[in-house]
Design a protein around this motif. Structure first.
Motif, mmCIF file in Angstrom:
data_model
loop_
_atom_site.group_PDB
_atom_site.id
_atom_site.type_symbol
_atom_site.label_atom_id
_atom_site.label_comp_id
_atom_site.label_asym_id
_atom_site.label_seq_id
_atom_site.Cartn_x
_atom_site.Cartn_y
_atom_site.Cartn_z
ATOM 1 N N THR A 3 0.870 -1.178 0.000
ATOM 2 C CA THR A 3 0.000 0.000 0.000
ATOM 3 C C THR A 3 0.902 1.222 0.000
ATOM 4 O O THR A 3 2.062 1.132 0.383
ATOM 5 C CB THR A 3 -0.888 0.011 1.252
ATOM 6 O OG1 THR A 3 -0.056 -0.192 2.373
ATOM 7 C CG2 THR A 3 -1.935 -1.061 1.176
ATOM 8 N N ASN B 171 -1.626 7.277 4.631
ATOM 9 C CA ASN B 171 -3.011 6.988 4.958
ATOM 10 C C ASN B 171 -3.490 5.712 4.293
ATOM 11 O O ASN B 171 -4.568 5.648 3.724
ATOM 12 C CB ASN B 171 -3.908 8.151 4.551
ATOM 13 C CG ASN B 171 -3.423 9.436 5.176
ATOM 14 O OD1 ASN B 171 -2.974 9.433 6.315
ATOM 15 N ND2 ASN B 171 -3.493 10.524 4.426
ATOM 16 N N ALA B 172 -2.634 4.682 4.343
ATOM 17 C CA ALA B 172 -2.969 3.434 3.665
ATOM 18 C C ALA B 172 -4.270 2.853 4.186
ATOM 19 O O ALA B 172 -5.142 2.478 3.425
ATOM 20 C CB ALA B 172 -1.838 2.444 3.855
ATOM 21 N N THR C 80 -7.487 3.606 6.782
ATOM 22 C CA THR C 80 -8.135 4.633 7.593
ATOM 23 C C THR C 80 -9.500 4.165 8.064
ATOM 24 O O THR C 80 -10.114 3.282 7.456
ATOM 25 C CB THR C 80 -8.335 5.939 6.792
ATOM 26 O OG1 THR C 80 -9.003 5.616 5.562
ATOM 27 C CG2 THR C 80 -7.002 6.605 6.479
ATOM 28 N N ASN D 138 -11.696 8.480 8.166
ATOM 29 C CA ASN D 138 -10.658 9.433 7.754
ATOM 30 C C ASN D 138 -9.489 9.563 8.727
ATOM 31 O O ASN D 138 -8.618 10.387 8.537
ATOM 32 C CB ASN D 138 -11.246 10.831 7.501
ATOM 33 C CG ASN D 138 -12.103 10.823 6.245
ATOM 34 O OD1 ASN D 138 -11.777 10.117 5.281
ATOM 35 N ND2 ASN D 138 -13.195 11.570 6.278
ATOM 36 N N THR E 278 -6.127 7.786 10.360
ATOM 37 C CA THR E 278 -5.206 6.725 9.952
ATOM 38 C C THR E 278 -5.075 5.640 11.021
ATOM 39 O O THR E 278 -5.032 5.929 12.216
ATOM 40 C CB THR E 278 -3.815 7.328 9.693
ATOM 41 O OG1 THR E 278 -3.964 8.372 8.741
ATOM 42 C CG2 THR E 278 -2.843 6.285 9.181
ATOM 43 N N SER F 17 -11.133 1.935 5.184
ATOM 44 C CA SER F 17 -10.739 2.173 3.795
ATOM 45 C C SER F 17 -9.283 1.813 3.608
ATOM 46 O O SER F 17 -8.462 2.068 4.490
ATOM 47 C CB SER F 17 -10.900 3.658 3.439
ATOM 48 O OG SER F 17 -12.222 4.038 3.680
ATOM 49 N N ASN G 41 -6.111 2.248 0.913
ATOM 50 C CA ASN G 41 -5.597 2.910 -0.276
ATOM 51 C C ASN G 41 -4.532 2.021 -0.907
ATOM 52 O O ASN G 41 -3.455 1.840 -0.370
ATOM 53 C CB ASN G 41 -4.994 4.261 0.141
ATOM 54 C CG ASN G 41 -4.458 5.028 -1.045
ATOM 55 O OD1 ASN G 41 -4.443 4.500 -2.174
ATOM 56 N ND2 ASN G 41 -4.024 6.243 -0.813
ATOM 57 N N GLY H 40 -3.036 2.515 -3.641
ATOM 58 C CA GLY H 40 -2.111 3.247 -4.493
ATOM 59 C C GLY H 40 -2.653 3.376 -5.901
ATOM 60 O O GLY H 40 -3.675 2.742 -6.257
ATOM 61 N N ASN I 161 -4.378 5.501 -7.137
ATOM 62 C CA ASN I 161 -5.770 5.930 -7.082
ATOM 63 C C ASN I 161 -6.779 4.800 -6.934
ATOM 64 O O ASN I 161 -7.964 4.976 -7.170
ATOM 65 C CB ASN I 161 -6.138 6.782 -8.303
ATOM 66 C CG ASN I 161 -5.363 8.082 -8.282
ATOM 67 O OD1 ASN I 161 -5.128 8.644 -7.205
ATOM 68 N ND2 ASN I 161 -4.954 8.552 -9.457
ATOM 69 N N SER J 34 -8.671 2.404 -4.411
ATOM 70 C CA SER J 34 -8.929 2.200 -2.989
ATOM 71 C C SER J 34 -10.175 1.347 -2.828
ATOM 72 O O SER J 34 -10.931 1.136 -3.766
ATOM 73 C CB SER J 34 -9.091 3.548 -2.269
ATOM 74 O OG SER J 34 -10.223 4.218 -2.765
ATOM 75 N N SER K 181 -13.262 -0.098 0.210
ATOM 76 C CA SER K 181 -13.839 -0.045 1.552
ATOM 77 C C SER K 181 -14.165 -1.453 1.990
ATOM 78 O O SER K 181 -14.650 -2.267 1.187
ATOM 79 C CB SER K 181 -15.116 0.797 1.549
ATOM 80 O OG SER K 181 -14.791 2.127 1.288
#
Ligand SMILES: Nc1ncnc2c1ncn2[C@@H]1O[C@H](COP(=O)(O)OP(=O)(O)OP(=O)(O)O)[C@@H](O)[C@H]1O
Ligand SMILES: [Mg+2]
Lengths: 248, 424
Positions: free
Chosen positions: B110, B114-115, B117, B120, B122, B181, B183, B185, B187, B189, B191
């Motif tokens: 990742t 903020n890989a 969260t 929102n 971390t 969530s 991320n 990488g 763009n 991501s 849930s």
């Protein structure tokens, strides 16, 4: 200390107390004591022979340094002679190992010292009982009662729970006498027992010793005080480590 | 006789309180640190083993790539997530005799801080790994179940606590159903709804976020062809007793016949090799680290005891020379040499007993304070007092004090009464 030349045969005097009919408790034969140190050696006793009879009240006099304390310690088995023989009743003391010697000393000998030598941090009663705890002569259950009897005898009853440090010199010496009697010893050795006491207290202490003697106790008192020596009935006189007479 | 000598000893101790305290200090510190550290180590081990007994399977080991030389439990922390294990290898390992099942693990790289969260904020240190829904058979859960869809995730205990409302919450069940969530990488991501929480684990699984293997895309080159490859495997053996031989067989297979060996060759870096780490090994490693530490303190305690012995001997010698006259008096009224020695030995062993008793209290308190303060991450660990240490410590105290009192006692027994009684 003035040098003392050993002139063997000249200064040595052999005095044997040989009254008959009295039991001999202890006999010394040609006892010598040599103190050796780095500075050389010094012969404090130069062949002393004597017998102590049961019931005797002896004085041991002589000038300072003549060997009174040394002789008393050897007779009391607190020290061993460099040579010579000591016989206690039928036993040769020199043959005994330390443990037997200590027991014999505890059971048969009572010491009274000039400096009292009580255990300061113990009570009067404990001090008197102390010799009994190293001996089997007095049964454990009777020790306290015997100690109280002895304290009564020396006039110290009522002060048995005091600490030794709370006592006057005269009182301490009376406790020391009670302690010396604890195990019903055959012999009592007193080394300058009045040396630290005033006349009144000295009289009291010597009176006690005389009473003990009248009750059958055998006593040797070392002193350089002629008045004290007069309490005794037999006299031993030392000079330069040798017995020189039987007068005061 | 002995009671009278004991009385004299006690009164001597009481008369010189400060000196007696100093005498016993070495014993107090020595016995205290030894007993304290042994209790501490026992407490750790006990709480460790009992609190984690449900959180890992004893018949499990991990397979990965790492520094072979480190070996042992430390290897757990040296596993490098290299994608080398192909599905072919996984199947082959699954057929090794003694192995009952194999779980693929693909650590997902990742990016960014903020890989992972939640709302929102971390979740630090979280590490995302793809695996299958069979994970429950390998990693025990304390809440919920393994994921059943790609929209769900199973999280490690620490992650769950963060999600549930913070570090001080032990109620991980409230993390169930919450959404995190990830991320990935570039763009991408996703849930994930938390379906389960892994049991609190001592062996490095508390920061995991486990998602469906379909999120894992790493590949490696095998003879010029790109193949999917996992970064690690979890292996279950039929029984604990087979563990060692099966681990060896697995490593042999990987070294001699696997596809992974060719792939690893291409990562020609360092001295990497195939390693296996059993859960038991990791636990043993942690326990032995604690034991090593307490061994160190015990060694210090022994030094304190030794120094204490020298101190005791010295102070006793002073005491002997101060009590010359008393020794002379006792000898004059009938005490034997041996009885004089016994008197001093009684005195020194009374101090030994008192010293070790105080040392015991000191040691147990020390252990308790360390546990209460949470030093070494131990807060909440109950103190385990092994009562065997009470008699051992007392005997140790007596032995140490007798040993150091022997020479002074001998000296005392040799005091010449006539010298001691000479008028001052
Ligand atoms: N431990 C010793 N080492 C060396 N010499 C000693 C020792 N004890 C005593 N002496 C010497 O031995 C001699 C006899 O001493 P001792 O104490 O027996 O005399 P004393 O007659 O009791 O004297 P005082 O009347 O002063 O008490 C003295 O010259 C003394 O200095
Ligand atoms: Mg004298």
């Amino acid at each position: 200390m003035k040098p003392k030349i050993l002139q063997d045969g000249l200064l040595r005097t052999d005095i044997r107390i040989t009254e008959t009919g009295e039991e001999t408790v202890e006999t010394l034969d040609e006892v010598r004591k040599v103190y050796s140190s780095k500075g050389g050696s010094y012969e404090a006793l130069r062949g002393v022979s004597l017998s102590i009879r049961r019931g005797g009240f002896y004085s041991l006099t002589g000038p300072s340094g003549s060997g009174k304390s040394t002789l008393l310690h050897i007779m009391g088995m607190l020290d061993s002679p460099t040579s010579g023989k000591i016989q206690y009743l039928s036993r040769q003391v020199g043959d005994l190992p330390d443990s037997s010697l200590s027991r014999l000393r505890g059971d048969e000998i009572g010491f009274v010292f000039q400096a009292y030598n009580l255990v300061q941090r113990m009570s009067v009663l404990r001090n008197v009982m102390l010799p009994m705890s190293f001996s089997t002569k007095i049964h454990a259950a009777e020790r306290r009662e015997r100690a109280m009897d002895l304290l009564e005898r020396v006039g110290m009853l009522g002060k048995e729970n005091k600490l030794v440090l709370q006592l006057s010199g005269g009182e301490q010496q009376r406790v020391a006498i009670a302690r010396a009697l604890a195990n019903r010893p055959s012999l009592i050795f007193a080394d300058e027992p009045t040396g630290n006491l005033d006349t009144e207290n000295s009289g009291h202490v010597m009176g006690l010793l005389r009473e003990i003697n009248e009750d059958g106790g055998t006593i040797v008192v070392a002193t350089h005080d002629q008045d004290i020596a007069r309490f005794a009935t037999k006299h031993l006189k030392l000079r330069d480590g040798s017995l020189v007479g039987d007068e005061i | 006789m002995v009671s009278e000598l004991g009385r004299l000893s006690i009164s001597s101790i009481r008369r010189h309180k400060l000196r007696s305290v100093l005498t016993t200090l070495g014993i107090i510190l020595g016995v205290g640190s030894i007993v304290g550290m042994v209790s501490l180590s026992a407490s750790f081990e006990n709480s460790f083993l009992s609190s984690y007994s449900n959180s890992f399977l004893p018949n499990e080991f991990a397979v990965g790539v790492g520094m072979e030389s480190l070996g042992g439990g430390s290897a757990q922390y040296n596993i490098v997530p290299l994608p080398v294990f192909t599905q072919h290898d996984l199947n082959a390992i699954g057929k090794i005799s003694g192995i009952s099942s194999v779980l693929p693990m693909g650590q997902i790289t990742t990016t960014g801080q903020n890989a992972v969260t939640v709302n929102n904020s971390t979740i630090f240190a979280a590490s995302v790994t793809g695996t299958t829904s069979a994970l429950g058979g390998f990693l025990p859960l304390c809440n919920g179940t393994a994921f059943s869809s790609t929209g769900q995730a199973v999280v490690g205990y620490s992650v769950a606590r963060t999600v549930a409302s913070g570090l001080h919450s032990n109620d991980t069940s409230s993390a169930l159903g919450k959404v995190i969530s990830v991320n990935f990488g570039r763009n991408v991501s996703g849930s994930f709804q938390i379906s389960g929480v892994l049991a609190d684990s001592p062996i490095g699984y508390n920061d995991l976020v486990l998602v469906n293997l379909s999120y894992y895309h790493e590949t490696s080159l095998l003879n010029g062809t790109e193949v999917a490859a996992y970064t690690g495997l979890l292996v279950l053996t039929g029984s604990v007793s087979q563990l060692n031989s099966v681990e060896q067989a697995t490593v042999s297979y990987l070294k001699e016949s696997s596809q992974a060996r060719y792939i690893l060759n291409d990562y020609s870096n360092l001295k990497m090799g195939f390693i296996t780490v059993s859960n038991a090994q990791v636990v043993q490693f942690i326990v032995s680290s604690v034991q090593q530490f307490s061994g160190f303190i015990i060694a210090l305690g022994s030094v304190a005891l030794l120094v204490g012995m020298i101190g005791i001997a010295n102070i006793m010698l002073v005491s002997v020379s101060e009590r010359m006259r008393e020794v002379g008096i006792l000898r004059a009224i009938g005490a034997k040499r041996s009885e004089i020695a016994i008197m001093f030995l009684i005195e020194v062993s009374i101090m030994g007993v008192i010293g070790s008793a105080v040392g015991l209290l000191f040691g147990f308190s020390l252990a308790l304070i360390i546990l209460k303060l949470g030093i070494f991450g131990s807060s909440g660990t109950p103190l385990i007092i092994d009562w065997v240490w009470v008699p051992i410590a007392i005997l140790l105290g007596i032995a140490v004090s007798l040993l150091s009192g022997m020479y002074p006692a001998y000296k005392a027994s040799r005091i010449l009464p006539t010298e001691a009684l000479r008028n001052e």
